[in-house]
Design an enzyme around this catalytic site. Structure first.
Site, short mmCIF file in Angstrom:
data_model
loop_
_atom_site.label_atom_id
_atom_site.label_comp_id
_atom_site.label_asym_id
_atom_site.label_seq_id
_atom_site.Cartn_x
_atom_site.Cartn_y
_atom_site.Cartn_z
N ASN A 8 0.87 -1.17 0.00
CA ASN A 8 0.00 0.00 0.00
C ASN A 8 0.91 1.22 0.00
OD1 ASN A 8 -1.85 1.99 0.42
ND2 ASN A 8 -2.78 1.08 2.25
N ARG A 89 -2.58 -2.03 -3.55
CA ARG A 89 -3.83 -1.30 -3.34
C ARG A 89 -3.83 -0.05 -4.23
NH1 ARG A 89 -5.73 2.61 1.28
NH2 ARG A 89 -7.92 2.66 0.73
N HIS A 178 -13.76 2.00 -0.16
CA HIS A 178 -13.77 0.93 0.85
C HIS A 178 -14.28 -0.38 0.27
CE1 HIS A 178 -14.14 4.05 4.35
NE2 HIS A 178 -12.88 3.77 4.10
N GLY A 210 -11.84 7.27 7.66
CA GLY A 210 -12.88 7.48 6.67
C GLY A 210 -14.05 6.58 7.04
N ARG A 239 -13.47 14.59 7.56
CA ARG A 239 -14.28 14.93 6.38
C ARG A 239 -15.71 15.19 6.80
NH1 ARG A 239 -12.65 9.66 3.25
NH2 ARG A 239 -10.48 9.75 3.90
N GLY A 330 -16.10 0.89 14.21
CA GLY A 330 -17.14 -0.14 14.12
C GLY A 330 -16.81 -1.39 14.92
N GLU A 382 -8.29 -5.90 4.85
CA GLU A 382 -8.15 -5.51 3.45
C GLU A 382 -6.94 -6.18 2.81
OE1 GLU A 382 -8.91 -1.41 4.94
OE2 GLU A 382 -9.69 -1.09 2.94
P1 ADP Z 1 -8.24 3.81 8.88
O1 ADP Z 1 -9.45 4.34 8.20
O2 ADP Z 1 -7.11 4.79 8.94
O3 ADP Z 1 -7.84 2.41 8.48
P2 ADP Z 1 -9.08 2.58 11.40
O4 ADP Z 1 -9.96 1.58 10.80
O5 ADP Z 1 -7.84 2.13 12.07
O6 ADP Z 1 -8.70 3.74 10.39
O7 ADP Z 1 -9.94 3.43 12.44
C1 ADP Z 1 -9.43 4.53 13.11
C2 ADP Z 1 -10.48 5.07 14.05
O8 ADP Z 1 -10.85 4.01 14.94
C3 ADP Z 1 -10.03 6.22 14.92
O9 ADP Z 1 -11.03 7.20 14.97
C4 ADP Z 1 -9.87 5.58 16.30
O10 ADP Z 1 -10.15 6.48 17.31
C5 ADP Z 1 -10.94 4.52 16.25
N1 ADP Z 1 -10.71 3.50 17.27
C6 ADP Z 1 -9.71 2.60 17.35
N2 ADP Z 1 -9.84 1.86 18.47
C7 ADP Z 1 -10.93 2.31 19.12
C8 ADP Z 1 -11.59 1.97 20.35
N3 ADP Z 1 -11.12 1.01 21.13
N4 ADP Z 1 -12.70 2.66 20.67
C9 ADP Z 1 -13.17 3.64 19.88
N5 ADP Z 1 -12.60 4.00 18.72
C10 ADP Z 1 -11.50 3.35 18.35
#
Ligand code: ADP
Length: 399
Positions: A8, A89, A178, A210, A239, A330, A382
């Site tokens: 990536n 990617r 995504h 995102g 965003r 999520g 991914e």
């Molecule tokens: P990317 O889109 O860069 O791949 P990620 O899927 O790693 O990002 O998600 C990043 C987001 O997930 C951030 O906003 C981070 O705060 C949130 N996050 C990671 N761990 C937790 C957690 N335990 N509780 C709440 N939010 C979390």
């Protein structure tokens, strides 16, 4: 021929992971950061103490050569594992790529032509592929596009009601992003339900930095919240998601902002960051729990927008077998999941409070036993999806 290297490539970074597709395990991973800048560094993880190397890495070629050196020094030996493919990617495949492709010069030219649609990403992805083919010339290189999964969108979902010349000459339409993550988690959701993907309708909520919502009918994307660019749709870290399209023009007239400035602010200084002062969801919660109104508003807006899209995609699908939460927020944030589904019981959507709040990391069901719609948490992967797609294309066998 059991391994795939997934790359990536960003504007100043290369992230990589080697996957053993027989044992379906990551063999080693790492990143080169700050390519072309002071303080460039490579970190290579093999399970034990990571190997680190300082730059200078003046360009992506130097960075990738350093990655190969790290494999030679700390293992696994790439010659010995016999790479089946390198999977790259690529963010934007436009309307040209609806599936992964083995890279040749013509593919490179087409990806370069798509750069205006993703000026921050496609040129960097392209550079990673060019350099990859140079330093690993004997292995097939496969481009896997973030937009490809959404090429099944029906015309009504991908068309914006704008003049024909914009659509025909400038490619103005919804592409969606995504897609690699959506393909992976929607398939995993079907497996969880013990059903064929073709028989499952699901809503995928990919909530990372995102964020996007996607309606998947029988394994095919039929609507998705990100649009021509990844700006449209849900509230994200930095965003805005949906805003009235007249806002940029209005600000240009009244606040003297240049068009590029408005675009940059909507992409990089909006979303959770603009409302709460933080773009990391954990920090937004800290501020909200401490009583900061901006952070509380940010969370309310984030979940309000999510509920609206869940409602909209329930209408698009008609029937929802699974609602899937994935990516950083999520997968980890039980309170966001709870708020996103609050009040949607009449749509058959409910959470089991104990299942939802349980601290866990794998795939799991967080709805009550026997619910109409299974609410699932599926950690996205991914890289594994890219590796699977690259392997299938080059050897005819998935992992
Ligand atoms: P990317 O889109 O860069 O791949 P990620 O899927 O790693 O990002 O998600 C990043 C987001 O997930 C951030 O906003 C981070 O705060 C949130 N996050 C990671 N761990 C937790 C957690 N335990 N509780 C709440 N939010 C979390």
């Amino acid at each position: 021929m059991s391994h795939v290297l997934v790359v990536n490539s960003g504007s100043s970074s290369i992230k990589y992971r080697l996957l053993d597709m027989v044992r379906r395990r990551p063999g080693a991973s790492g990143s080169v950061q700050r390519i072309g800048e002071d303080g460039a560094e490579l970190v290579h993880h093999t399970g034990g103490e990571p190997l680190t190397r300082s730059g200078p890495f003046p360009d992506h070629e130097a960075g990738l050569r350093a990655v190969l050196d790290a494999f030679a020094e700390a293992g696994p030996d790439l010659a010995q594992v016999e790479l089946a493919a390198v999977g790259h990617r690529v963010v934007h495949g436009g309307a040209r790529f609806s599936r992964p492709v083995v890279v040749d010069d013509a593919v490179l030219d087409t990806v370069a032509e798509l750069a205006p649609l993703a000026p921050l990403h496609n040129p960097a992805n392209l550079e990673g592929i060019r350099v990859g083919r140079k330093v690993l010339p004997d292995v097939p290189h496969v481009a896997v596009f973030d937009t490809a999964f959404h090429q099944t969108l029906p015309e009504t979902a991908y068309t914006y009601a704008v003049p024909d010349s914009w659509r025909a000459e400038h490619g103005v339409r919804r592409y969606g992003f995504h897609g690699t993550s959506c393909a992976y988690v929607s398939r995993r959701a079907a497996e969880w339900l013990d059903a064929e993907p073709a028989d499952v309708d699901s809503i995928v909520l990919h909530l990372g930095n995102g964020a996007s919502a996607t309606a998947v009918a029988g394994g095919r994307s039929v609507d998705t919240s990100m649009g021509m660019t990844p700006l449209e749709g849900l509230v994200m870290g930095t965003r805005s998601g949906d805003v009235d399209p007249s806002v940029p023009g209005y600000l240009e007239r009244t606040a003297g902002l240049a068009p590029g400035d408005v675009d940059a602010v909507l992409n990089r200084e909006s979303g959770l960051l603009a409302l709460s002062g933080a773009n990391d969801m954990r920090e937004v919660w800290r501020r909200a729990d401490a009583g900061e109104h901006g952070a509380q508003l940010a969370l309310d807006l984030y979940c309000h927008r999510l509920r609206k899209y869940i409602g909209a995609y329930t209408a698009v699908l008609g029937r929802v077998d699974a609602l899937v939460f994935t990516a950083g927020v999520g997968e980890n944030d039980a309170r966001i999941r709870e708020r996103a589904l609050a009040g949607l019981e009449h749509l058959g959507l409910a959470l089991d409070p104990e299942r939802n709040a349980a601290v866990a990391s794998g795939e799991r069901e967080v709805s009550p036993e026997g619910a109409d719609t299974a609410v699932l948490v599926v950690p996205t992967d991914e890289e594994l999806e890219i590796a699977d797609e690259a392997l299938e294309l080059t050897t005819g066998r998935g992992g």
